[in-house]
Design a protein around this motif. Structure first.
Motif, PDB file in Angstrom:
ATOM      1  N   ILE A  33       0.850  -1.189   0.000  1.00 37.70           N
ATOM      2  CA  ILE A  33       0.000   0.000   0.000  1.00 37.70           C
ATOM      3  C   ILE A  33       0.883   1.235   0.000  1.00 37.70           C
ATOM      4  O   ILE A  33       1.662   1.460   0.924  1.00 37.70           O
ATOM      5  CB  ILE A  33      -0.928   0.039   1.237  1.00 37.70           C
ATOM      6  N   GLY A  34       0.788   1.993  -1.042  1.00 35.99           N
ATOM      7  CA  GLY A  34       1.551   3.226  -1.124  1.00 35.99           C
ATOM      8  C   GLY A  34       0.996   4.256  -0.152  1.00 35.99           C
ATOM      9  O   GLY A  34      -0.205   4.284   0.107  1.00 35.99           O
ATOM     10  N   ARG A  35       1.889   5.078   0.379  1.00 38.02           N
ATOM     11  CA  ARG A  35       1.459   6.105   1.331  1.00 38.02           C
ATOM     12  C   ARG A  35       0.459   7.075   0.732  1.00 38.02           C
ATOM     13  O   ARG A  35      -0.320   7.694   1.439  1.00 38.02           O
ATOM     14  CB  ARG A  35       2.665   6.904   1.822  1.00 38.02           C
ATOM     15  N   LEU A  36       0.513   7.223  -0.570  1.00 39.24           N
ATOM     16  CA  LEU A  36      -0.348   8.204  -1.209  1.00 39.24           C
ATOM     17  C   LEU A  36      -1.602   7.576  -1.822  1.00 39.24           C
ATOM     18  O   LEU A  36      -2.348   8.226  -2.527  1.00 39.24           O
ATOM     19  CB  LEU A  36       0.431   8.963  -2.291  1.00 39.24           C
ATOM     20  N   SER A  37      -1.800   6.293  -1.536  1.00 39.78           N
ATOM     21  CA  SER A  37      -2.923   5.598  -2.164  1.00 39.78           C
ATOM     22  C   SER A  37      -4.249   5.986  -1.525  1.00 39.78           C
ATOM     23  O   SER A  37      -5.303   5.761  -2.104  1.00 39.78           O
ATOM     24  CB  SER A  37      -2.746   4.086  -2.040  1.00 39.78           C
ATOM     25  N   GLY A  38      -4.198   6.534  -0.330  1.00 36.48           N
ATOM     26  CA  GLY A  38      -5.431   6.921   0.340  1.00 36.48           C
ATOM     27  C   GLY A  38      -6.087   5.778   1.083  1.00 36.48           C
ATOM     28  O   GLY A  38      -7.137   5.947   1.687  1.00 36.48           O
ATOM     29  N   ALA A  39      -5.476   4.593   1.041  1.00 33.99           N
ATOM     30  CA  ALA A  39      -6.038   3.447   1.754  1.00 33.99           C
ATOM     31  C   ALA A  39      -5.409   3.354   3.142  1.00 33.99           C
ATOM     32  O   ALA A  39      -4.191   3.394   3.278  1.00 33.99           O
ATOM     33  CB  ALA A  39      -5.788   2.167   0.975  1.00 33.99           C
ATOM     34  N   ASP A  40      -6.236   3.239   4.136  1.00 31.84           N
ATOM     35  CA  ASP A  40      -5.752   3.152   5.502  1.00 31.84           C
ATOM     36  C   ASP A  40      -5.495   1.690   5.869  1.00 31.84           C
ATOM     37  O   ASP A  40      -6.400   0.863   5.765  1.00 31.84           O
ATOM     38  CB  ASP A  40      -6.797   3.775   6.439  1.00 31.84           C
ATOM     39  N   PRO A  41      -4.268   1.338   6.265  1.00 29.20           N
ATOM     40  CA  PRO A  41      -3.924  -0.058   6.545  1.00 29.20           C
ATOM     41  C   PRO A  41      -4.836  -0.712   7.579  1.00 29.20           C
ATOM     42  O   PRO A  41      -5.246  -1.854   7.402  1.00 29.20           O
ATOM     43  CB  PRO A  41      -2.492   0.019   7.078  1.00 29.20           C
ATOM     44  N   GLU A  42      -5.182   0.001   8.627  1.00 29.96           N
ATOM     45  CA  GLU A  42      -6.041  -0.579   9.664  1.00 29.96           C
ATOM     46  C   GLU A  42      -7.431  -0.885   9.109  1.00 29.96           C
ATOM     47  O   GLU A  42      -7.996  -1.943   9.366  1.00 29.96           O
ATOM     48  CB  GLU A  42      -6.138   0.363  10.869  1.00 29.96           C
ATOM     49  N   GLU A  81      10.884  11.976  -1.357  1.00 30.25           N
ATOM     50  CA  GLU A  81       9.894  11.187  -0.648  1.00 30.25           C
ATOM     51  C   GLU A  81       8.914  12.107   0.058  1.00 30.25           C
ATOM     52  O   GLU A  81       9.324  13.045   0.723  1.00 30.25           O
ATOM     53  CB  GLU A  81      10.587  10.318   0.407  1.00 30.25           C
ATOM     54  N   VAL A  82       7.633  11.818  -0.065  1.00 27.72           N
ATOM     55  CA  VAL A  82       6.636  12.637   0.622  1.00 27.72           C
ATOM     56  C   VAL A  82       5.709  11.747   1.452  1.00 27.72           C
ATOM     57  O   VAL A  82       5.476  10.599   1.115  1.00 27.72           O
ATOM     58  CB  VAL A  82       5.799  13.492  -0.359  1.00 27.72           C
ATOM     59  N   GLU A  83       5.224  12.313   2.540  1.00 27.51           N
ATOM     60  CA  GLU A  83       4.342  11.587   3.446  1.00 27.51           C
ATOM     61  C   GLU A  83       2.904  11.578   2.937  1.00 27.51           C
ATOM     62  O   GLU A  83       2.184  10.602   3.101  1.00 27.51           O
ATOM     63  CB  GLU A  83       4.360  12.248   4.830  1.00 27.51           C
ATOM     64  N   GLN A  84       2.513  12.699   2.379  1.00 31.50           N
ATOM     65  CA  GLN A  84       1.143  12.845   1.918  1.00 31.50           C
ATOM     66  C   GLN A  84       1.113  13.562   0.587  1.00 31.50           C
ATOM     67  O   GLN A  84       2.021  14.311   0.262  1.00 31.50           O
ATOM     68  CB  GLN A  84       0.341  13.709   2.901  1.00 31.50           C
ATOM     69  N   ARG A  85       0.014  13.318  -0.110  1.00 34.77           N
ATOM     70  CA  ARG A  85      -0.224  14.039  -1.341  1.00 34.77           C
ATOM     71  C   ARG A  85      -0.318  15.531  -0.992  1.00 34.77           C
ATOM     72  O   ARG A  85      -0.842  15.883   0.064  1.00 34.77           O
ATOM     73  CB  ARG A  85      -1.577  13.574  -1.881  1.00 34.77           C
ATOM     74  N   VAL A  99       3.440  13.566  -8.293  1.00 38.71           N
ATOM     75  CA  VAL A  99       3.512  12.234  -7.703  1.00 38.71           C
ATOM     76  C   VAL A  99       3.944  11.210  -8.765  1.00 38.71           C
ATOM     77  O   VAL A  99       3.378  11.161  -9.844  1.00 38.71           O
ATOM     78  CB  VAL A  99       2.155  11.831  -7.096  1.00 38.71           C
ATOM     79  N   VAL A 100       4.964  10.436  -8.444  1.00 40.58           N
ATOM     80  CA  VAL A 100       5.432   9.440  -9.408  1.00 40.58           C
ATOM     81  C   VAL A 100       5.363   8.015  -8.857  1.00 40.58           C
ATOM     82  O   VAL A 100       5.578   7.054  -9.583  1.00 40.58           O
ATOM     83  CB  VAL A 100       6.883   9.719  -9.885  1.00 40.58           C
ATOM     84  N   GLY A 101       5.083   7.874  -7.567  1.00 39.09           N
ATOM     85  CA  GLY A 101       5.003   6.528  -7.012  1.00 39.09           C
ATOM     86  C   GLY A 101       4.392   6.528  -5.627  1.00 39.09           C
ATOM     87  O   GLY A 101       4.272   7.571  -4.990  1.00 39.09           O
ATOM     88  N   GLY A 102       3.995   5.318  -5.188  1.00 46.60           N
ATOM     89  CA  GLY A 102       3.421   5.205  -3.854  1.00 46.60           C
ATOM     90  C   GLY A 102       1.966   5.614  -3.809  1.00 46.60           C
ATOM     91  O   GLY A 102       1.414   5.828  -2.746  1.00 46.60           O
ATOM     92  N   ASP A 103       1.345   5.695  -4.978  1.00 45.79           N
ATOM     93  CA  ASP A 103      -0.071   6.068  -5.005  1.00 45.79           C
ATOM     94  C   ASP A 103      -0.938   4.878  -5.397  1.00 45.79           C
ATOM     95  O   ASP A 103      -2.076   5.035  -5.775  1.00 45.79           O
ATOM     96  CB  ASP A 103      -0.297   7.251  -5.952  1.00 45.79           C
ATOM     97  N   GLN A 104      -0.350   3.682  -5.297  1.00 46.82           N
ATOM     98  CA  GLN A 104      -1.101   2.507  -5.698  1.00 46.82           C
ATOM     99  C   GLN A 104      -1.134   1.459  -4.621  1.00 46.82           C
ATOM    100  O   GLN A 104      -0.428   1.547  -3.631  1.00 46.82           O
ATOM    101  CB  GLN A 104      -0.486   1.905  -6.960  1.00 46.82           C
TER     102      GLN A 104
END
Ligand code: ZN
Length: 113
Positions: A33-42, A81-85, A99-104
């Motif tokens: 899960i990319g940090r920028l995907s918007g999906a919350d792991p929990e 590297e960024v934490e959030q969009r 954004v080039v990665g971590g959004d998927q």
């Protein structure tokens, strides 16, 4: 909940894979899960358990791998590297980031039997 529909599509992939690879149970799913995907792991974990109940993946362990958010900074001319969009560039403070990665989100591998 957004995550619930994501979990449903994961289950769909698992079912397709089980037909393709002829397995009957999924024991473990490694999910990137990319940090920028918007999906919350929990929420993903919670949704996964709920969605998989009564399926081939009931009780399967969901292992979540967090991928960093990557963006291209125009002023710096490099990848950062960024934490959030919509975060600023950690080096120059610019908002001219793409954004080039971590959004998927994707399944990395499966443990099946
Ligand atoms: Zn920068």
């Amino acid at each position: 909940m957004h995550e619930l529909s994501l979990c449903e599509s994961i289950l769909q992939i698992l079912e397709e894979e089980s037909r393709r690879q002829a397995f009957s149970r999924v024991k473990r799913v490694r999910l990137e899960i990319g940090r920028l995907s918007g999906a919350d792991p929990e929420a993903m974990r919670f949704g996964f358990d709920a969605v998989c109940r009564g399926s081939l993946a009931e009780g399967a362990e969901l292992e979540i791998l967090r991928l960093p958010g990557l963006a291209w900074c125009l002023p710096c001319g490099r990848q950062v590297e960024v934490e959030q969009r919509f975060d600023a560039c950690p080096h120059c403070g610019s908002y001219q980031l793409q954004v080039v990665g971590g959004d998927q989100m994707q399944i990395k591998d499966l443990e099946v039997e």
